[in-house]
Design a protein around this motif. Sequence first.
Motif, PDB file in Angstrom:
ATOM      1  N   GLN A 193     -87.338  78.822  21.981  1.00 27.65           N
ATOM      2  CA  GLN A 193     -88.694  78.994  22.511  1.00 27.65           C
ATOM      3  C   GLN A 193     -88.676  79.459  23.962  1.00 27.65           C
ATOM      4  OE1 GLN A 193     -90.625  75.214  21.836  1.00 27.65           O
ATOM      5  NE2 GLN A 193     -91.247  75.752  19.762  1.00 27.65           N
ATOM      6  N   LEU A 194     -87.655  79.036  24.720  1.00 26.89           N
ATOM      7  CA  LEU A 194     -87.528  79.457  26.113  1.00 26.89           C
ATOM      8  C   LEU A 194     -86.944  80.868  26.247  1.00 26.89           C
ATOM      9  CD1 LEU A 194     -86.182  76.177  27.756  1.00 26.89           C
ATOM     10  CD2 LEU A 194     -88.430  77.220  28.121  1.00 26.89           C
ATOM     11  N   GLY A 195     -86.499  81.430  25.133  1.00 24.15           N
ATOM     12  CA  GLY A 195     -85.939  82.772  25.158  1.00 24.15           C
ATOM     13  C   GLY A 195     -84.505  82.834  25.640  1.00 24.15           C
ATOM     14  N   ILE A 196     -83.800  81.702  25.630  1.00 22.03           N
ATOM     15  CA  ILE A 196     -82.403  81.683  26.056  1.00 22.03           C
ATOM     16  C   ILE A 196     -81.540  82.051  24.863  1.00 22.03           C
ATOM     17  CG2 ILE A 196     -80.507  80.226  26.876  1.00 22.03           C
ATOM     18  CD1 ILE A 196     -82.544  78.692  28.532  1.00 22.03           C
ATOM     19  N   SER A 197     -80.877  83.186  24.950  1.00 19.02           N
ATOM     20  CA  SER A 197     -80.109  83.708  23.812  1.00 19.02           C
ATOM     21  C   SER A 197     -78.637  83.889  24.141  1.00 19.02           C
ATOM     22  CB  SER A 197     -80.701  85.044  23.353  1.00 19.02           C
ATOM     23  OG  SER A 197     -80.700  85.981  24.426  1.00 19.02           O
ATOM     24  N   GLY A 198     -78.191  83.319  25.227  1.00 15.82           N
ATOM     25  CA  GLY A 198     -76.781  83.419  25.585  1.00 15.82           C
ATOM     26  C   GLY A 198     -76.409  82.339  26.577  1.00 15.82           C
ATOM     27  N   ILE A 199     -75.128  82.102  26.687  1.00 16.05           N
ATOM     28  CA  ILE A 199     -74.616  81.100  27.627  1.00 16.05           C
ATOM     29  C   ILE A 199     -73.476  81.716  28.415  1.00 16.05           C
ATOM     30  CG2 ILE A 199     -75.312  79.098  26.286  1.00 16.05           C
ATOM     31  CD1 ILE A 199     -72.445  78.952  25.207  1.00 16.05           C
ATOM     32  N   PRO A 200     -73.121  81.127  29.555  1.00 16.53           N
ATOM     33  CA  PRO A 200     -73.655  79.879  30.116  1.00 16.53           C
ATOM     34  C   PRO A 200     -74.940  80.094  30.917  1.00 16.53           C
ATOM     35  CG  PRO A 200     -71.851  80.679  31.481  1.00 16.53           C
ATOM     36  CD  PRO A 200     -71.946  81.617  30.300  1.00 16.53           C
ATOM     37  N   LYS A 201     -75.758  79.061  30.968  1.00 20.45           N
ATOM     38  CA  LYS A 201     -76.976  79.028  31.772  1.00 20.45           C
ATOM     39  C   LYS A 201     -77.108  77.639  32.388  1.00 20.45           C
ATOM     40  CE  LYS A 201     -79.085  83.058  30.805  1.00 20.45           C
ATOM     41  NZ  LYS A 201     -77.937  83.692  30.131  1.00 20.45           N
TER      42      LYS A 201
END
Length: 223
Positions: free
Chosen positions: A158-166
Motif C-alpha cells: 500500500q505504501l508503494g515500497i517495491s524494493g529493499i533495502p529501505k
Amino acid sequence: MAFSILRIPYFLEPDYKEKEVFIETNRERLVKKWGGKRGWENQKHHHNLKGRGLDAGIPYFNLDRKTSNTMASHRLIQHLGKKYGLAVSEAVYDLLNVYYFVDGHSLNDKPRLAKVTCELLDELLPKDKAPSKKEILNFLNGTEGKEQILHALAALNQLGISGIPKFIIEGRTVVDGAAQSETFVEIFREIEKRGSVHSGPIFNDVLEVSDETVQKPSHCLTN
C-alpha cells in the motif's frame, strides 16, 4: 544517541515454496532476473555491492548462496524481538546475514537455522531464559506470527515500497538502505540537534510489537 530498529519483512521472491529447503543459487536467480549474464554484470557494476561490502568490513559475498522462501526466518526475527527485545533480534539478524550472505546457507534450512540461533542466544541470554534448539525448531516448523508477516507485506504494498533495502526514520523519512553512511549521519545529527523525534515506527501495530519493546533501544551510539 539511542534508537531502535524494527525489521519489516520483505520477500524478494514471494512465489518460492515454503516447504522447499532451497530453490536455486543466488547466481542463478540474478542471471534470470536481469535477462542473462550481460544484464547481471551491468547490475553488479551499477550497484558495486562488492566495493560497498569491503567499505563496511564485509570481505566476501557468496554468490552461490542457497536462496529459499524466507517466511520462517522472518517469523523467527519477529518472535525473538517480541520475546527478548530488539537488541537480541538485531544480534540474531546480524548473525543470519553472515549465515546467508557469506556462508551461503539457506534461510529455510530449519534445523541448521535453529542450531546457529540457539548457539547465539545461549551467549546473549541467561541460561534459564535461553530457548532450546528443539523449542526454536518447533517454532520454525509452525505458523505462529505468519499472519502478522502477511499484514506487513500488504502494508508495504500500500505504501508503494517495491524494493529493499529501505529505512523509514521517525515514521516518515524514507531513505534507501543503499545510501551512503553520510546520509544517515546527517539525519541523526538533525534529530540530535532537535532533541526529540517527530513520531515513532509505523509498523509496530501491524506486527503487534508493543510500544514498550520499541522504546528499549536496540542500538546505542556515542561520539
